[in-house]
Design an enzyme around this catalytic site. Structure first.
Site, PDB file in Angstrom:
ATOM      1  CB  CYS A  57       9.302  44.615  42.333  1.00 12.55           C
ATOM      2  SG  CYS A  57       7.620  44.070  42.641  1.00 12.55           S
ATOM      3  N   GLY A  58       8.276  42.301  40.093  1.00 13.04           N
ATOM      4  CA  GLY A  58       7.335  42.192  38.970  1.00 13.04           C
ATOM      5  C   GLY A  58       6.472  43.425  38.618  1.00 13.04           C
TER       6      GLY A  58
END
Length: 179
Positions: A60-61
Site C-alpha cells: 500500500c502507499g
C-alpha cells in the site's frame, strides 16, 4: 414543561453515553494467531493498557508507516502503550501469504510491536474487535493504516485516517492523553 424537557435531555444523554460504553469482551476476549508464527496474541493480556490499533497492509502507499509505528512503539512502550497491527486484505493490498507479510513487517521495517495474522476489518465480515471499534467510534477503516487510540478502559478515544502519519503531533497528543 421544563421538567419534561430536563427529563428528556437526561434520557438522551444517558442513551448517548451507553451507546459508546466499551464492550470489553468484544475487544479483549480473543486469542488470535500472530503473524506467520506458531504463537498466539492473547488480547486479554492487553486489557487495562492503552492501545494504538492499526489495520495494516503490505503493499500500500502507506506501508512505509510501519517505520513510524515502530518509532511510536519504542517511544511509548515504557509508559504502557501497546501498538497492535492487524493486517487485512479488505482493500486488496495485503501480501499473498503470511510469510510475505511477515517479511515486509519484520525484515523490511523492523517491526517489534504485536502483529496479528490477517483478519477482516470492515463490513459484515469484520472481526469482532473491529466491529466494536466501529460501534464505539462510528468509523470503520476506509483504507489501510487507520489508527485507533484506545484508553485503559477499552474506549476508543480518537480515530486517525491513513493520511495522518505516525509522526503526527495530533496522534502523539491523543496517545499521551491515554497514557
Amino acid at each position: 414543561m421544563k421538567k419534561l424537557f430536563s427529563g428528556l435531555c437526561g434520557l438522551l444523554l444517558w442513551q448517548t453515553a451507553s451507546a459508546t460504553e466499551p464492550n470489553t469482551a468484544a475487544l479483549f476476549e480473543h486469542q488470535l494467531p500472530r503473524l506467520h508464527s506458531d504463537t498466539t496474541l492473547d488480547m486479554r493480556q492487553l486489557a487495562g493498557q492503552p492501545l494504538l490499533v492499526v489495520n495494516t497492509a503490505s503493499h500500500c502507499g502507506f506501508t512505509g508507516q510501519f517505520e513510524g509505528l515502530e518509532a511510536l512503539h519504542q517511544q511509548y512502550k515504557d509508559q504502557g502503550l501497546r501498538v497492535v497491527g492487524f493486517p487485512s486484505n479488505d482493500f486488496n493490498q495485503e501480501a499473498k501469504s503470511e510469510e510475505e507479510a511477515a517479511q515486509v513487517c519484520f525484515q523490511n521495517f523492523g517491526v517489534t510491536f504485536d502483529m496479528a495474522a490477517p483478519i477482516s476489518v470492515k463490513g459484515d465480515q469484520a472481526h469482532p474487535i473491529f466491529k466494536e471499534i466501529t460501534r464505539q467510534s462510528g468509523k470503520q477503516p476506509r483504507w489501510n493504516f487507520y489508527k485507533f487510540v484506545i484508553d485503559r478502559n477499552g474506549r476508543v478515544t480518537e480515530v486517525f485516517s491513513s493520511i495522518t502519519g505516525p509522526e503526527s503531533g495530533r496522534l502523539k497528543a491523543a496517545i499521551e492523553q491515554v497514557l
